[in-house]
Design a protein around this motif. Structure first.
Motif, PDB file in Angstrom:
ATOM      1  N   ALA A  75     -14.018   6.714  -0.867  1.00 59.71           N
ATOM      2  CA  ALA A  75     -12.894   6.865   0.054  1.00 59.71           C
ATOM      3  C   ALA A  75     -11.626   6.282  -0.574  1.00 59.71           C
ATOM      4  N   SER A  82      -8.200   4.171  -1.023  1.00 59.80           N
ATOM      5  CA  SER A  82      -7.800   2.846  -0.540  1.00 59.80           C
ATOM      6  C   SER A  82      -6.394   2.546  -1.023  1.00 59.80           C
ATOM      7  N   SER A 104      -3.444   9.806   0.406  1.00 62.37           N
ATOM      8  CA  SER A 104      -4.569  10.743   0.442  1.00 62.37           C
ATOM      9  C   SER A 104      -4.425  11.913  -0.527  1.00 62.37           C
ATOM     10  N   GLU A 152      -5.860   3.396   8.464  1.00 59.69           N
ATOM     11  CA  GLU A 152      -7.262   3.201   8.825  1.00 59.69           C
ATOM     12  C   GLU A 152      -7.789   4.369   9.643  1.00 59.69           C
ATOM     13  N   LYS A 153      -6.940   4.923  10.514  1.00 55.61           N
ATOM     14  CA  LYS A 153      -7.338   6.095  11.303  1.00 55.61           C
ATOM     15  C   LYS A 153      -7.601   7.290  10.398  1.00 55.61           C
ATOM     16  N   ALA A 154      -6.844   7.375   9.287  1.00 59.90           N
ATOM     17  CA  ALA A 154      -7.004   8.476   8.340  1.00 59.90           C
ATOM     18  C   ALA A 154      -8.156   8.247   7.366  1.00 59.90           C
ATOM     19  N   GLY A 155      -8.880   7.150   7.529  1.00 62.06           N
ATOM     20  CA  GLY A 155     -10.011   6.856   6.660  1.00 62.06           C
ATOM     21  C   GLY A 155      -9.630   6.259   5.325  1.00 62.06           C
ATOM     22  N   ILE A 156      -8.438   5.698   5.229  1.00 69.39           N
ATOM     23  CA  ILE A 156      -7.965   5.075   4.000  1.00 69.39           C
ATOM     24  C   ILE A 156      -8.126   3.562   4.119  1.00 69.39           C
ATOM     25  N   ALA A 157      -8.946   2.981   3.274  1.00 70.83           N
ATOM     26  CA  ALA A 157      -9.198   1.540   3.334  1.00 70.83           C
ATOM     27  C   ALA A 157      -7.953   0.762   2.915  1.00 70.83           C
TER      28      ALA A 157
END
Length: 258
Positions: A2, A4, A203, A243-248
């Motif tokens: 993922a 980050s 992203s 964080e909602k977009a899945g980015i740590a």
């Protein structure tokens, strides 16, 4: 894996009776702190308090060296030689490293401030001098520099740990440089616009310039300016969106972290 990104914020810029920023509140949302070293802002007491506050939040400590320009907040261009830049950076990084050591901690990174940073984006000898200074103080320190800039290239050539930096509250030119602050539209003041830019950079590795060009960027660390009036709103909103977009959201690896 993922994606980050590190969230860094310029802070510790108060000086004497002059108060700047909302550092303690912003520290809840960022992962790295770039702490002023006295040349554009900050003073010994502010440095000590900012280091302590960052350590309490587990935020990575960074030095934020500048041109010697308190009255201009380090944002005025000065004609300096690479040797002078080297000495300025060694002096300031060493000062903050001492403050950190007094609290049982070590620095993690260095990010030049204001005009010094922007000058080194395209000035190769200046960028090399800044990077050599950082390396000579502590070779484990991560150099933060504008993505695609001479700062990043100089650090890579020296084999230093390096983080390519992007910005949430600034617009971009076609060559990947930041729009000068004195131009209309240089600053992004709307949170939704900033969030959209940040999520896309993290992203997709792209940002749209002011002229509509798609510019590739390496987004290792994201700057939030602590002196902006809406810094807390931006820090909170951007972290939540990432964080909602899945980015740590985490500090850069490389140097010691609090």
């Amino acid at each position: 894996m993922a994606p980050s990104i590190d969230l860094n914020c310029d802070m510790g810029e108060s000086y004497g009776a002059w108060h700047m920023g909302n550092d303690e509140a912003v520290l809840q949302y960022v992962t790295s702190a770039n702490i002023a070293c006295g040349f554009h802002g900050g003073d010994p007491g502010t440095m000590r308090k900012t280091v302590a506050a960052a350590l309490a939040q587990g935020v990575a400590l960074g030095a934020h060296p500048s041109l010697p320009d308190l009255s201009g907040f380090g944002r005025r261009v000065m004609q300096i030689s690479p040797a002078e830049a080297y000495d300025m950076v060694v002096y300031q990084v060493g000062a903050l490293a001492g403050v950190a050591a007094s609290q049982g901690a070590r620095l993690h990174h260095v990010k030049a401030h204001g005009a010094l940073y922007n000058m080194a984006v395209k000035d190769t000898p200046l960028a090399q001098a800044i990077c050599r200074a950082v390396r000579d103080v502590d070779a484990s320190l991560v150099l933060y520099g504008l993505a695609g800039s001479e700062l990043v290239r100089a650090a890579q050539e020296l084999g230093m740990p390096v983080a390519s930096e992007v910005f949430a509250d600034r617009t971009y030119q076609d060559d990947g440089s930041l729009s000068p602050r004195n131009r209309p539209g240089a600053m992004i003041e709307d949170l939704e616009t900033a969030v959209a830019q940040v999520v896309r950079m993290a992203s997709e590795g792209k940002v749209r310039s002011v002229n509509g060009k798609e510019v590739p960027v390496q987004a290792d660390t994201l700057c939030i300016h602590g002196d902006q009036p809406n810094a807390l709103v931006f820090a909170n909103g951007i972290r939540a969106a990432l964080e909602k977009a899945g980015i740590a959201v985490r500090a850069m690896p490389g140097g010691p972290v609090a």
